[in-house]
Write an enzyme that holds these catalytic residues in place. Sequence first.
Site, PDB file in Angstrom:
ATOM      1  N   ALA A   1       0.812  -1.405   0.192  1.00  0.00           N
ATOM      2  CA  ALA A   1       0.112  -0.155  -0.237  1.00  0.00           C
ATOM      3  C   ALA A   1       0.992   1.249   0.256  1.00  0.00           C
ATOM      4  CB  ALA A   1      -0.347   0.177   1.433  1.00  0.00           C
ATOM      5  N   ASN A   2       0.227   2.075  -0.061  1.00  0.00           N
ATOM      6  CA  ASN A   2       1.297   3.708  -0.004  1.00  0.00           C
ATOM      7  C   ASN A   2      -0.292   4.423   1.701  1.00  0.00           C
ATOM      8  OD1 ASN A   2      -1.534   4.871  -0.845  1.00  0.00           O
ATOM      9  ND2 ASN A   2      -0.679   4.130  -2.817  1.00  0.00           N
ATOM     10  N   ARG A   3       1.069   5.640   1.863  1.00  0.00           N
ATOM     11  CA  ARG A   3       0.244   6.631   2.647  1.00  0.00           C
ATOM     12  C   ARG A   3      -1.106   7.211   2.198  1.00  0.00           C
ATOM     13  NH1 ARG A   3       4.250   6.186   7.146  1.00  0.00           N
ATOM     14  NH2 ARG A   3       6.415   5.728   6.191  1.00  0.00           N
ATOM     15  N   SER A   4      -2.067   7.055   1.530  1.00  0.00           N
ATOM     16  CA  SER A   4      -2.123   7.674   0.545  1.00  0.00           C
ATOM     17  C   SER A   4      -3.649   7.602   2.350  1.00  0.00           C
ATOM     18  CB  SER A   4      -3.421   7.766  -0.176  1.00  0.00           C
ATOM     19  OG  SER A   4      -4.373   8.230  -0.658  1.00  0.00           O
TER      20      SER A   4
ATOM     21  N   ALA B   1      -4.551   7.600  -5.020  1.00  0.00           N
ATOM     22  CA  ALA B   1      -2.564   6.965  -5.102  1.00  0.00           C
ATOM     23  C   ALA B   1      -2.266   5.583  -5.319  1.00  0.00           C
ATOM     24  CB  ALA B   1      -2.313   7.204  -3.846  1.00  0.00           C
TER      25      ALA B   1
END
Length: 218
Positions: free
Chosen positions: A26-29, A92
Amino acid sequence: MSLTGQHIIVTAGPTHEPIDPVRYLANRSSGKQGFAIAGALAAIGARVTLIAGPVALTTPDGVDRVDVQTALEMAAAVDAALPADAAVMVAAVADWRVAPASQKIKKGSRAPTLQLVENPDILAGLARSPRRPALLIGFAAETERVIEHATAKRVRKGVDWIVANDVSGDVMGGDANSIHLVSAAGVESWAELPKAEVAARLALHIAAALSAMPKEAS
Protein backbone atom coordinates in the site's frame (compact mmCIF):
# COMPACT_ATOMS: atom_id res chain seq x y z
CA MET A 1 -20.97 28.50 -10.98
CA SER A 2 -22.93 25.25 -11.08
CA LEU A 3 -22.27 21.65 -12.09
CA THR A 4 -25.94 20.68 -12.21
CA GLY A 5 -26.48 17.97 -14.79
CA GLN A 6 -22.81 16.93 -14.87
CA HIS A 7 -21.58 13.50 -13.80
CA ILE A 8 -18.09 13.44 -12.33
CA ILE A 9 -16.03 10.45 -11.22
CA VAL A 10 -13.59 10.94 -8.34
CA THR A 11 -11.13 8.31 -7.16
CA ALA A 12 -9.59 8.64 -3.71
CA GLY A 13 -7.39 6.91 -1.17
CA PRO A 14 -4.85 4.11 -1.58
CA THR A 15 -5.28 0.61 -2.89
CA HIS A 16 -4.28 -2.46 -0.88
CA GLU A 17 -2.65 -5.25 -2.85
CA PRO A 18 -2.73 -8.49 -0.80
CA ILE A 19 0.44 -10.48 -0.16
CA ASP A 20 -1.31 -13.03 2.02
CA PRO A 21 -4.46 -12.93 4.22
CA VAL A 22 -2.83 -10.54 6.72
CA ARG A 23 -0.35 -8.44 4.70
CA TYR A 24 -0.60 -6.08 1.75
CA LEU A 25 1.29 -3.55 -0.38
CA ALA A 26 0.00 0.00 0.00
CA ASN A 27 0.96 3.66 0.36
CA ARG A 28 0.34 6.50 2.79
CA SER A 29 -2.65 8.13 1.06
CA SER A 30 -5.36 9.12 3.55
CA GLY A 31 -8.05 9.88 0.95
CA LYS A 32 -8.77 13.26 2.57
CA GLN A 33 -8.13 15.39 -0.50
CA GLY A 34 -10.14 13.15 -2.81
CA PHE A 35 -13.09 13.02 -0.42
CA ALA A 36 -12.98 16.80 -0.05
CA ILE A 37 -13.04 17.20 -3.83
CA ALA A 38 -15.99 14.83 -4.16
CA GLY A 39 -17.89 16.82 -1.55
CA ALA A 40 -17.06 20.16 -3.15
CA LEU A 41 -18.24 18.98 -6.57
CA ALA A 42 -21.51 17.68 -5.12
CA ALA A 43 -22.01 20.96 -3.24
CA ILE A 44 -22.24 22.86 -6.53
CA GLY A 45 -24.61 20.43 -8.15
CA ALA A 46 -22.59 17.60 -9.70
CA ARG A 47 -23.67 13.99 -9.60
CA VAL A 48 -20.55 12.48 -8.10
CA THR A 49 -19.42 8.86 -8.12
CA LEU A 50 -16.66 8.50 -5.54
CA ILE A 51 -14.57 5.35 -5.96
CA ALA A 52 -12.76 4.94 -2.66
CA GLY A 53 -9.89 2.74 -1.64
CA PRO A 54 -9.73 1.43 1.94
CA VAL A 55 -10.05 4.55 4.12
CA ALA A 56 -11.96 5.36 7.30
CA LEU A 57 -13.68 8.53 6.09
CA THR A 58 -17.32 9.61 6.05
CA THR A 59 -18.98 9.81 2.66
CA PRO A 60 -19.59 13.48 1.73
CA ASP A 61 -23.20 14.63 1.45
CA GLY A 62 -24.80 13.98 -1.92
CA VAL A 63 -22.05 11.63 -3.13
CA ASP A 64 -22.50 8.06 -4.41
CA ARG A 65 -19.67 5.95 -2.99
CA VAL A 66 -18.19 2.72 -4.31
CA ASP A 67 -15.67 0.99 -2.03
CA VAL A 68 -12.80 -1.03 -3.50
CA GLN A 69 -9.62 -2.62 -2.17
CA THR A 70 -7.28 -3.29 -5.09
CA ALA A 71 -6.14 -1.52 -8.25
CA LEU A 72 -7.95 -4.07 -10.41
CA GLU A 73 -11.17 -3.44 -8.49
CA MET A 74 -10.71 0.33 -8.85
CA ALA A 75 -10.15 0.02 -12.60
CA ALA A 76 -13.33 -2.04 -12.95
CA ALA A 77 -15.32 0.43 -10.84
CA VAL A 78 -14.15 3.38 -12.94
CA ASP A 79 -15.18 1.56 -16.11
CA ALA A 80 -18.59 0.73 -14.61
CA ALA A 81 -19.15 4.37 -13.62
CA LEU A 82 -18.72 5.69 -17.18
CA PRO A 83 -19.88 7.70 -19.01
CA ALA A 84 -18.90 10.85 -17.15
CA ASP A 85 -18.37 14.50 -18.06
CA ALA A 86 -15.20 14.71 -15.98
CA ALA A 87 -12.97 12.46 -13.91
CA VAL A 88 -10.71 13.57 -11.07
CA MET A 89 -8.29 10.75 -10.41
CA VAL A 90 -6.94 11.52 -6.96
CA ALA A 91 -6.34 7.95 -5.76
CA ALA A 92 -2.78 6.81 -5.11
CA VAL A 93 -3.07 3.47 -6.87
CA ALA A 94 -0.39 0.90 -6.04
CA ASP A 95 1.91 0.47 -9.02
CA TRP A 96 2.44 -3.26 -8.41
CA ARG A 97 0.64 -6.30 -7.08
CA VAL A 98 1.67 -9.85 -6.26
CA ALA A 99 -0.04 -13.22 -6.60
CA PRO A 100 -1.24 -13.52 -2.99
CA ALA A 101 -0.59 -16.61 -0.89
CA SER A 102 -3.73 -18.37 0.29
CA GLN A 103 -2.31 -18.78 3.81
CA LYS A 104 -0.25 -16.50 6.02
CA ILE A 105 3.42 -16.56 5.02
CA LYS A 106 5.37 -17.76 8.04
CA LYS A 107 8.59 -16.10 9.12
CA GLY A 108 11.55 -18.30 8.33
CA SER A 109 15.32 -18.15 8.01
CA ARG A 110 15.03 -16.39 4.65
CA ALA A 111 12.75 -13.59 3.52
CA PRO A 112 10.15 -14.63 0.94
CA THR A 113 10.60 -13.55 -2.66
CA LEU A 114 7.70 -11.50 -4.02
CA GLN A 115 7.10 -11.55 -7.77
CA LEU A 116 5.73 -8.11 -8.61
CA VAL A 117 3.30 -7.60 -11.49
CA GLU A 118 2.54 -4.11 -12.78
CA ASN A 119 -1.00 -2.90 -12.12
CA PRO A 120 -3.06 -1.34 -14.91
CA ASP A 121 -2.53 2.37 -15.43
CA ILE A 122 -6.08 3.51 -14.76
CA LEU A 123 -5.46 7.16 -15.67
CA ALA A 124 -3.67 6.49 -18.96
CA GLY A 125 -6.19 3.82 -19.88
CA LEU A 126 -9.06 6.23 -19.34
CA ALA A 127 -7.28 8.86 -21.45
CA ARG A 128 -7.14 6.39 -24.36
CA SER A 129 -10.69 5.14 -23.92
CA PRO A 130 -13.40 5.96 -26.48
CA ARG A 131 -15.47 6.87 -23.40
CA ARG A 132 -12.87 9.36 -22.16
CA PRO A 133 -14.47 12.15 -20.11
CA ALA A 134 -14.32 15.60 -21.70
CA LEU A 135 -12.18 16.81 -18.79
CA LEU A 136 -9.68 14.35 -17.35
CA ILE A 137 -7.61 15.33 -14.31
CA GLY A 138 -4.79 13.37 -12.75
CA PHE A 139 -2.79 13.90 -9.58
CA ALA A 140 0.97 13.74 -9.11
CA ALA A 141 2.46 13.17 -5.64
CA GLU A 142 6.11 14.16 -5.97
CA THR A 143 9.08 14.54 -3.65
CA GLU A 144 11.36 16.55 -5.97
CA ARG A 145 11.20 18.65 -9.18
CA VAL A 146 7.44 18.73 -8.71
CA ILE A 147 6.42 20.93 -11.63
CA GLU A 148 8.87 19.30 -14.03
CA HIS A 149 7.66 15.79 -13.24
CA ALA A 150 3.99 16.83 -13.28
CA THR A 151 4.34 18.57 -16.66
CA ALA A 152 5.90 15.45 -18.16
CA LYS A 153 3.22 13.26 -16.58
CA ARG A 154 0.40 15.31 -18.10
CA VAL A 155 1.75 14.74 -21.59
CA ARG A 156 2.72 11.11 -20.99
CA LYS A 157 -0.67 10.17 -19.58
CA GLY A 158 -2.66 12.17 -22.15
CA VAL A 159 -4.74 14.10 -19.63
CA ASP A 160 -5.99 17.68 -19.51
CA TRP A 161 -4.79 18.74 -16.08
CA ILE A 162 -2.38 17.43 -13.48
CA VAL A 163 -2.73 18.56 -9.88
CA ALA A 164 0.74 18.23 -8.39
CA ASN A 165 1.94 18.51 -4.83
CA ASP A 166 5.08 17.92 -2.82
CA VAL A 167 4.50 15.02 -0.42
CA SER A 168 7.94 15.01 1.15
CA GLY A 169 6.43 16.60 4.29
CA ASP A 170 3.21 15.69 6.09
CA VAL A 171 0.74 16.30 3.25
CA MET A 172 -0.35 12.66 3.10
CA GLY A 173 -2.57 12.35 6.12
CA GLY A 174 -2.49 16.08 6.87
CA ASP A 175 -5.31 18.61 6.53
CA ALA A 176 -3.61 21.18 4.29
CA ASN A 177 -2.16 21.14 0.81
CA SER A 178 -0.33 23.41 -1.61
CA ILE A 179 -0.70 22.47 -5.25
CA HIS A 180 0.38 23.28 -8.78
CA LEU A 181 -2.37 23.03 -11.39
CA VAL A 182 -0.61 22.02 -14.60
CA SER A 183 -2.41 22.34 -17.95
CA ALA A 184 -1.56 23.00 -21.57
CA ALA A 185 -1.90 26.71 -20.76
CA GLY A 186 0.82 26.61 -18.11
CA VAL A 187 1.14 26.23 -14.35
CA GLU A 188 -1.02 27.85 -11.68
CA SER A 189 0.48 27.54 -8.18
CA TRP A 190 -1.68 27.78 -5.07
CA ALA A 191 -0.33 28.65 -1.65
CA GLU A 192 -1.02 26.21 1.19
CA LEU A 193 -4.70 25.96 2.03
CA PRO A 194 -6.90 23.58 4.02
CA LYS A 195 -7.75 20.61 1.81
CA ALA A 196 -11.42 21.64 1.86
CA GLU A 197 -10.50 25.01 0.34
CA VAL A 198 -8.26 23.39 -2.27
CA ALA A 199 -11.24 21.20 -3.17
CA ALA A 200 -13.64 24.13 -3.40
CA ARG A 201 -11.32 26.09 -5.69
CA LEU A 202 -10.70 23.08 -7.89
CA ALA A 203 -14.44 22.41 -8.15
CA LEU A 204 -15.01 25.95 -9.43
CA HIS A 205 -12.20 25.54 -11.98
CA ILE A 206 -13.83 22.32 -13.18
CA ALA A 207 -17.24 24.00 -13.44
CA ALA A 208 -15.78 26.85 -15.47
CA ALA A 209 -13.95 24.46 -17.81
CA LEU A 210 -17.01 22.29 -18.43
CA SER A 211 -19.29 25.30 -18.98
CA ALA A 212 -16.88 26.58 -21.64
CA MET A 213 -17.05 23.32 -23.61
CA PRO A 214 -19.50 22.80 -26.48
CA LYS A 215 -22.54 20.82 -25.40
CA GLU A 216 -21.70 17.84 -27.57
CA ALA A 217 -18.16 17.61 -26.07
CA SER A 218 -19.31 17.42 -22.48
